[in-house]
Design an enzyme around this catalytic site. Structure first.
Site, PDB file in Angstrom:
ATOM      1  N   SER A 147       0.848  -1.192   0.000  1.00  0.00           N
ATOM      2  CA  SER A 147       0.000   0.000   0.000  1.00  0.00           C
ATOM      3  C   SER A 147       0.886   1.245   0.000  1.00  0.00           C
ATOM      4  O   SER A 147       1.632   1.494   0.946  1.00  0.00           O
ATOM      5  CB  SER A 147      -0.898   0.001   1.238  1.00  0.00           C
ATOM      6  OG  SER A 147      -1.456   1.287   1.377  1.00  0.00           O
ATOM      7  N   HIS A 177      -0.814  -1.117  -4.424  1.00  0.00           N
ATOM      8  CA  HIS A 177      -2.142  -0.793  -3.891  1.00  0.00           C
ATOM      9  C   HIS A 177      -2.228   0.715  -3.632  1.00  0.00           C
ATOM     10  O   HIS A 177      -1.383   1.296  -2.960  1.00  0.00           O
ATOM     11  CB  HIS A 177      -2.350  -1.566  -2.591  1.00  0.00           C
ATOM     12  CG  HIS A 177      -3.713  -1.467  -2.002  1.00  0.00           C
ATOM     13  ND1 HIS A 177      -4.776  -2.227  -2.432  1.00  0.00           N
ATOM     14  CD2 HIS A 177      -4.197  -0.700  -0.990  1.00  0.00           C
ATOM     15  CE1 HIS A 177      -5.846  -1.938  -1.704  1.00  0.00           C
ATOM     16  NE2 HIS A 177      -5.529  -1.002  -0.830  1.00  0.00           N
ATOM     17  N   ASP A 181      -4.629   3.693  -2.164  1.00  0.00           N
ATOM     18  CA  ASP A 181      -5.792   3.984  -1.318  1.00  0.00           C
ATOM     19  C   ASP A 181      -6.300   5.395  -1.579  1.00  0.00           C
ATOM     20  O   ASP A 181      -5.625   6.379  -1.256  1.00  0.00           O
ATOM     21  CB  ASP A 181      -5.398   3.837   0.156  1.00  0.00           C
ATOM     22  CG  ASP A 181      -5.190   2.387   0.545  1.00  0.00           C
ATOM     23  OD1 ASP A 181      -6.143   1.596   0.396  1.00  0.00           O
ATOM     24  OD2 ASP A 181      -4.080   2.036   0.979  1.00  0.00           O
ATOM     25  N   MET A 230      -9.020   8.179  -0.658  1.00  0.00           N
ATOM     26  CA  MET A 230      -9.970   8.529   0.410  1.00  0.00           C
ATOM     27  C   MET A 230     -10.440   9.969   0.228  1.00  0.00           C
ATOM     28  O   MET A 230      -9.640  10.832  -0.160  1.00  0.00           O
ATOM     29  CB  MET A 230      -9.282   8.398   1.772  1.00  0.00           C
ATOM     30  CG  MET A 230      -8.635   7.040   1.987  1.00  0.00           C
ATOM     31  SD  MET A 230      -8.026   6.868   3.670  1.00  0.00           S
ATOM     32  CE  MET A 230      -7.072   5.346   3.524  1.00  0.00           C
ATOM     33  N   HIS A 265      -8.040   1.146  -4.637  1.00  0.00           N
ATOM     34  CA  HIS A 265      -9.084   0.903  -3.634  1.00  0.00           C
ATOM     35  C   HIS A 265      -9.777   2.230  -3.339  1.00  0.00           C
ATOM     36  O   HIS A 265      -9.200   3.111  -2.722  1.00  0.00           O
ATOM     37  CB  HIS A 265      -8.384   0.326  -2.389  1.00  0.00           C
ATOM     38  CG  HIS A 265      -9.250   0.116  -1.201  1.00  0.00           C
ATOM     39  ND1 HIS A 265      -8.730  -0.171   0.046  1.00  0.00           N
ATOM     40  CD2 HIS A 265     -10.603   0.117  -1.045  1.00  0.00           C
ATOM     41  CE1 HIS A 265      -9.711  -0.324   0.918  1.00  0.00           C
ATOM     42  NE2 HIS A 265     -10.862  -0.135   0.283  1.00  0.00           N
ATOM     43  N   MET A 305     -12.167   4.567  -1.486  1.00  0.00           N
ATOM     44  CA  MET A 305     -12.936   4.780  -0.257  1.00  0.00           C
ATOM     45  C   MET A 305     -13.568   6.163  -0.370  1.00  0.00           C
ATOM     46  O   MET A 305     -13.173   7.117   0.321  1.00  0.00           O
ATOM     47  CB  MET A 305     -12.000   4.669   0.964  1.00  0.00           C
ATOM     48  CG  MET A 305     -11.606   3.228   1.259  1.00  0.00           C
ATOM     49  SD  MET A 305     -10.092   3.080   2.236  1.00  0.00           S
ATOM     50  CE  MET A 305      -8.886   3.144   0.915  1.00  0.00           C
ATOM     51  N   MET A 350     -11.665  -6.380   4.205  1.00  0.00           N
ATOM     52  CA  MET A 350     -10.999  -5.382   5.064  1.00  0.00           C
ATOM     53  C   MET A 350     -10.823  -5.972   6.470  1.00  0.00           C
ATOM     54  O   MET A 350     -11.810  -6.354   7.106  1.00  0.00           O
ATOM     55  CB  MET A 350     -11.833  -4.102   5.161  1.00  0.00           C
ATOM     56  CG  MET A 350     -11.906  -3.266   3.891  1.00  0.00           C
ATOM     57  SD  MET A 350     -10.308  -2.742   3.244  1.00  0.00           S
ATOM     58  CE  MET A 350      -9.601  -1.829   4.628  1.00  0.00           C
ATOM     59  N   GLY A 372      -3.557   3.622   7.662  1.00  0.00           N
ATOM     60  CA  GLY A 372      -2.589   2.534   7.744  1.00  0.00           C
ATOM     61  C   GLY A 372      -2.200   2.319   9.195  1.00  0.00           C
ATOM     62  O   GLY A 372      -2.560   3.109  10.074  1.00  0.00           O
ATOM     63  N   GLY A 373      -1.495   1.236   9.453  1.00  0.00           N
ATOM     64  CA  GLY A 373      -0.914   1.012  10.775  1.00  0.00           C
ATOM     65  C   GLY A 373      -1.869   0.574  11.877  1.00  0.00           C
ATOM     66  O   GLY A 373      -1.528   0.674  13.049  1.00  0.00           O
ATOM     67  N   ASP A 409      -6.800  -6.769   3.296  1.00  0.00           N
ATOM     68  CA  ASP A 409      -6.198  -5.440   3.485  1.00  0.00           C
ATOM     69  C   ASP A 409      -6.398  -4.959   4.920  1.00  0.00           C
ATOM     70  O   ASP A 409      -7.535  -4.827   5.373  1.00  0.00           O
ATOM     71  CB  ASP A 409      -6.880  -4.471   2.495  1.00  0.00           C
ATOM     72  CG  ASP A 409      -6.323  -3.060   2.532  1.00  0.00           C
ATOM     73  OD1 ASP A 409      -5.308  -2.824   3.214  1.00  0.00           O
ATOM     74  OD2 ASP A 409      -6.915  -2.197   1.850  1.00  0.00           O
ATOM     75  N   GLY A 469      -3.563  -4.337   8.540  1.00  0.00           N
ATOM     76  CA  GLY A 469      -2.868  -5.012   9.639  1.00  0.00           C
ATOM     77  C   GLY A 469      -2.143  -6.283   9.227  1.00  0.00           C
ATOM     78  O   GLY A 469      -1.887  -7.150  10.063  1.00  0.00           O
ATOM     79  N   GLY A 482       0.902  -2.181   4.023  1.00  0.00           N
ATOM     80  CA  GLY A 482       1.511  -0.863   4.002  1.00  0.00           C
ATOM     81  C   GLY A 482       2.685  -0.813   4.947  1.00  0.00           C
ATOM     82  O   GLY A 482       3.845  -0.924   4.539  1.00  0.00           O
TER      83      GLY A 482
HETATM   84  C1  DX5 Z   1      -6.790   1.305   5.078  1.00  0.00           C
HETATM   85  C2  DX5 Z   1      -6.195   1.001   3.726  1.00  0.00           C
HETATM   86  C3  DX5 Z   1      -5.057   0.064   3.743  1.00  0.00           C
HETATM   87  C4  DX5 Z   1      -3.861   0.515   4.550  1.00  0.00           C
HETATM   88  C5  DX5 Z   1      -3.138  -0.712   4.999  1.00  0.00           C
HETATM   89  O1  DX5 Z   1      -7.963   2.015   4.867  1.00  0.00           O
HETATM   90  O2  DX5 Z   1      -7.183   0.442   2.878  1.00  0.00           O
HETATM   91  O3  DX5 Z   1      -4.664  -0.281   2.416  1.00  0.00           O
HETATM   92  O4  DX5 Z   1      -2.984   1.336   3.844  1.00  0.00           O
HETATM   93  O5  DX5 Z   1      -2.087  -0.339   5.841  1.00  0.00           O
HETATM   94  P1  DX5 Z   1      -1.448  -1.360   6.876  1.00  0.00           P
HETATM   95  O6  DX5 Z   1      -0.878  -2.494   6.081  1.00  0.00           O
HETATM   96  O7  DX5 Z   1      -0.408  -0.538   7.538  1.00  0.00           O
HETATM   97  O8  DX5 Z   1      -2.533  -1.828   7.792  1.00  0.00           O
HETATM   98 ZN    ZN Z   2      -6.595  -0.340   0.881  1.00  0.00          ZN
END
Ligand code: DX5
Ligand code: ZN
Length: 220
Positions: free
Chosen positions: A9, A34, A36, A38, A67, A69, A138, A145-146, A176, A178, A198
């Site tokens: 990501s 990937h 993201d 938003m 992706h 959102m 999800m 992330g994180g 996707d 964690g 990510g």
């Molecule tokens: C969250 C995103 C993920 C995110 C994943 O809304 O869709 O793609 O970046 O990040 P990690 O791998 O750090 O959970």
């Molecule tokens: Zn994502």
């Protein structure tokens, strides 16, 4: 080594060096990238949109896995595909026009995907399974992330695999949120084909060697 694909990501990459970061993770063995998107409305965070995807596209040697959102994604489907998305994934909660949107994505030569928030029932995806190439599970609340992996979402991977075996569709199962060396094996044994990661990929030194170790630790 598992055959699972890894889609780093870019949200966790250094945005000041996006093209370089993309090249490094690609050299390091990433399968997809990937992205993201938003909108600060469907989720409480803002990231990037079509202009940035268009700018990074020439540097992408592997598929851009986008992706969305955002609310009412049907407004921008053409623009995301023009910008360079190869997979375009929509949230079931984000639109009242899901079926026609997925069909439009396919007509425009892109691969449609669907996804859902952790609280949404997997049953809500069932009517759309034969319209998609990708189903994204999800394992965190979308937005950041994180976050920590939600173990209770793994059952959705099992169900999607069972439905595919029963002939309800021929989609890849992507997970996707964690994903780490600790949680990846749980997803792989449940039937995941693609892991988005990510923080687990971009942590540590910004070198091909380090990214390669990070990616291998997810595939092992
Ligand atoms: C969250 C995103 C993920 C995110 C994943 O809304 O869709 O793609 O970046 O990040 P990690 O791998 O750090 O959970
Ligand atoms: Zn994502």
């Amino acid at each position: 080594m598992s055959k699972v694909l890894v889609s780093p990501s870019l949200l966790s990459a250094d945005f000041a060096e996006l093209a370089t970061e993309m090249n490094k993770v690609t050299e390091a063995g990433a399968d997809w990238l990937h992205v993201d998107v938003m909108d600060g409305h469907f989720v409480p965070n803002l990231t990037l949109g079509m202009p940035i995807i268009k700018s990074i596209k020439p540097y992408a040697k592997i598929p851009l896995d986008v992706h969305l959102m955002i609310d009412k994604p049907e407004r921008y489907i053409e623009q995301f595909i023009d910008a360079g998305a190869q997979y375009l994934t929509l949230h079931v909660e984000s639109t009242a026009e899901l079926k026609s949107s997925l069909e439009k994505i396919r007509q425009l030569g892109c691969k449609p995907g669907i996804t859902l928030r952790p609280k949404t029932s997997i049953e809500s995806l069932k009517p759309f399974l034969n319209c998609v190439d990708l189903v994204l599970v999800m394992t965190v609340e979308p937005g950041f992330g994180g976050q920590s992996f939600m173990e209770d979402q793994v059952e959705k991977i099992n169900i999607l695999k069972k439905w595919r075996d029963q002939g309800l569709g021929s989609y890849l199962i992507e997970v996707d949120g964690g994903i780490s060396a600790k949680t990846a094996p749980v997803c792989i044994s449940a039937g995941a084909d693609v892991l988005v990661a990510g923080s687990a990929v971009f942590r540590g030194e910004k070198t091909i060697d380090n990214y390669n170790n990070n990616i291998l630790s997810l595939k092992k």
